[in-house]
Structures are given as C-alpha cells and as structure tokens.
Write an enzyme that holds these catalytic residues in place. Structure first.
Site: not given
Ligand SMILES: Cc1cc2nc3c(=O)[nH]c(=O)nc-3n(C[C@H](O)[C@H](O)[C@H](O)COP(=O)(O)OP(=O)(O)OC[C@H]3O[C@@H](n4cnc5c(N)ncnc54)[C@H](O)[C@@H]3O)c2cc1C
Length: 385
Positions: A157, A240, A266
């Site tokens: 990354t 991490e 909706r």
C-alpha cells in the site's frame, strides 16, 4: 464510556474536513487509482498524521480513541483505498519510524511524515508468500558502512507513490525468526523500482510490486537492532490488526445506516421497505453484530492504550469484525435491490473494498492459527522489552 467531549468535537471537525476536502475528489481518485498529493499536505497541516506521535516529533501524542475516530470517519467516506493510503502511512510506516528509528531518522523522516511532506509505506509481503513472514527471501548484506538490499515485495500500500519505504529483509539467511531486520530506503535510491497493480477494490490506493536490485543504503538506515525485525513486526501487528477490526465495524455500521435510510424511502407493494418484517429482523441482526464488534474493539483499544499486550484480542478483533463486515455489507447491498449493484450507490464499492479485510495484514486463517496456539497450546506471546 470511551469518548469525552474533546473526542466528540474532534470527530465533528474531522468529519467536516473530510466532507469539504476529501469527498469532492473521491470518485476521481477511485477512477484514476491515484490520490492527489495536496491532500497529504492538508492532513499534515491539520495534525491528523500525528495523533499518535510524540510531541518531540511534532505529533499530538493523544490517546488511541482519537485514532479510533480517525479510522471510523475515514471508513464513512466510503473509499477503502483512500482510508488505507492514509492509515498505512500513519500507522504502518510511521509506527516503525517512531518505535525503531534512530534519532536522526526520526528528525528527518518522522517529522516530515507528520507534516504530510513525506509519504511512507511498509514492505513485508513478498511474491513467494506473505503469510510466512519469517520465510521471506529479500536479503540485506552488510558491506563496510552500507547494506546491499536485493529482493522483491508485493501488494504494498502506497508502494508506488511513497517517498520512503520501510523494508524487512534477511540479514542472516540461516536463521528464520532471528535473521530479519528492518531498513529505511529512500524511494530515489538507485536500484529501487515499482509497478502499480490492478485490483478488485481499494481502487484509490496505489498498491505496488517493488524490486530491489543491489540497492545500497547507509548502515545507519538500519532500524533498531539487526536481527530483531521479526519481533518488531509482530509487536506492531497488534495495533495493525485492531485497526483493521475497527475499520470493519465502522464500514459495516455505515452500511446498516445507509440501508435503514434507503428502506425508509423505497416503496414496494404500497409500503416502505422498513415495514417488512423479514427485512426489519435482518436489520436488527446486522445492527446487533456491528454493535458487538464495536464494543469489543473499543474495549481492546482501551487495553492497548493502557499498555496491555493484546495480541490475542487484536487477532480476534480482526478475525470476527472483518467477517461480520463482509456479511453485513452483502446483506445491506441486498436491501437496495438493483441499486445496490450500481456504482452510483455506495454498496458496490463498499462490498469490493470490504473483501480485503480477511486477507490484508494477516489472513483469517493465520489469525486462527495464532489464536489456536494461544488458547489450545497455551503459547504466550511476550512484548519486546
Ligand atoms: C490491497 C492489498 C494491500 C496490502 N498492503 C500491504 C502492505 O502495505 N504491506 C505489506 O507488507 N503487505 C500488504 N499486503 C499483503 C497482505 O498482507 C498479504 O496478501 C497477506 O498477508 C497474505 O499473504 P499472501 O497474499 O502471500 O497469501 P499466501 O501466504 O500465499 O496465502 C494464500 C492462502 O493460503 C492460506 N494459508 C497460508 N498459510 C496457511 C496456513 N499455515 N494455514 C492455513 N492457511 C494458510 C492463506 O490464509 C491464504 O488464504 C496487502 C495486500 C493487498 C491485497
């Protein structure tokens, strides 16, 4: 319980910053696979890269719940790639600089990283296999006052656009766990080359394959002690993995909130979707799972912040939260019907980006290995002293 008024006002101002400075550019960055350089500087100017860095290196030295807010709000911008570029710099590369860098390295690289002037990446994974970290093949050979680095890394990354690389390499090929060391390499050093990789998700983030061909660096670019690379990496994996657990609960929460809103608007069969019991129960289940992970992740953050060594719990956090997020996002996409599948709506990207959760930073299988060793074999992982 975990967030004070100061935390909440930080959350508010960071949210506003992201809406103003980041959101208008996200679609372009996702399309081009490149994040414009200016945003790094803006993050630096605002102090966002230094939340966890000591004041001596221009950081803010704040508790880890500021980091939690940083991660959660980044997920809610809905670009896993943009978020990854930011947190990989601040929490992968910069953690090694801060913990193992010499005074000279910190002065030069850590301060500039906090300021957003230099971008970093962390290079551990190799094309021959990422899970077996100690089995890596890249080498660093000491010659006088230099090290000569040879080998390759992949899936890195910020691997193409970063200015410096934190690289793990073998200093002793005959030793597995004690033969690895960590180095800082400037991008423009002769012999470093990188290729950008195309991928399913995290599309805004540049993921690179990197080759080191007789790269000569000063011996002073060794980070910490020679031979201690493996324990350094393992030590930082706790943070991490917790980061990836927190990211997972945050993107799943975003998906649930979005689906609830959509369902209120909706109509089907003369009713809004949120009146259908089957869908209501599904949402209830999804929200419960998000909440369980979130509370666990906050509790582990608190313990990590207090100095506990939470390797087992951080591994559990990533294992369970990333699985939960994939399922919740899959189900949330379903609530949107065909619109869920459209790029114009957020679920398509969210689903793609989420899939990396159980892979990056230690796969779910490897996490299960670690957890099993701890709970069945009673193996005790100790922090470096
Ligand atoms: C977008 C992206 C960004 C990344 N960023 C970085 C980065 O910044 N820096 C970095 O160093 N790495 C990075 N990675 C690499 C990532 O951490 C690795 O992909 C990961 O650790 C797995 O390694 P691998 O891909 O080589 O899979 P492998 O190790 O080849 O594993 C393949 C499969 O076998 C399984 N497996 C392997 N060993 C065992 C075992 N003992 N028991 C059971 N199953 C096993 C794995 O779980 C996996 O399912 C990134 C990856 C991606 C995709």
């Amino acid at each position: 319980m975990y967030f004070t008024e100061e935390h909440e006002s930080f959350r508010q101002s960071f949210k506003e910053f992201l809406q103003k400075e980041v959101v208008p550019h996200i679609n372009k960055w996702e399309k081009n696979g490149i994040i414009d350089r200016f945003i790094w500087k803006k993050f630096g100017d605002m102090g966002y890269f230094g939340l966890n860095t000591p004041e001596a290196y221009d950081g803010l030295d704040l508790d880890l719940f500021y980091t939690v807010i940083f991660l959660e709000e980044l997920q809610k911008v809905n670009s896993g790639g943009f978020a990854a570029a930011m947190w990989a710099h601040a929490y992968l590369a910069m953690t090694h600089l801060n913990k193992e860098g010499s005074e000279a390295i910190k002065e030069k690289y850590l301060k500039a990283s906090v300021a957003g002037d230099l971008i970093g990446c962390l290079c551990i994974t190799e094309p021959f296999g990422g899970s077996d970290v100690a089995g890596m093949r890249s080498t660093a050979e000491k010659k006088g006052d230099s090290y000569i680095i040879n080998g390759s890394k992949t899936f890195i990354t910020n691997g193409v656009l970063s200015d410096y690389l934190i690289v793990a390499a073998k200093t002793d090929l005959h030793s597995k766990h004690n033969g690895m060391s960590i180095f800082l390499i400037d991008r423009d050093t002769k012999g470093v080359s990188a290729t950008k990789l195309d991928k399913l998700g995290w599309r805004a983030s540049d993921t690179g394959e990197i080759a080191f061909d007789n790269v000569e660096i000063p011996a002073s670019n060794l980070m910490g002690e020679e031979g201690k690379g493996f324990p350094y990496i393992m030590q930082h994996f706790a943070l991490e993995r917790l980061i990836m657990g927190i990211n997972a609960h945050a993107r799943a929460e975003y998906a649930v909130d979005y689906a609830i809103n959509y369902m209120g608007e909706r109509q089907a069969f003369g009713n809004s979707l949120d009146k259908f019991q089957a869908l209501r129960h599904k949402i209830a289940e999804m929200a419960s799972e998000v909440e369980m992970c979130k509370e666990f992740n906050y509790a582990i953050t608190k313990r990590l912040d207090n100095g506990d060594y939470v390797v087992k719990e951080a591994s559990m956090s990533k294992l369970v939260s990333t699985k939960m997020a994939d399922q919740v996002i899959y189900d949330a996409l379903q609530m949107l019907g065909g619109y869920g599948y459209m790029e114009e709506y957020p679920m398509a990207r969210l689903l793609r980006d989420s899939r990396l959760g159980p892979i990056g930073g230690g796969t779910s299988e490897i996490l299960k290995e670690i957890i099993a060793k701890m709970i069945i074999d009673k193996k005790d992982y100790k922090p470096l002293t």
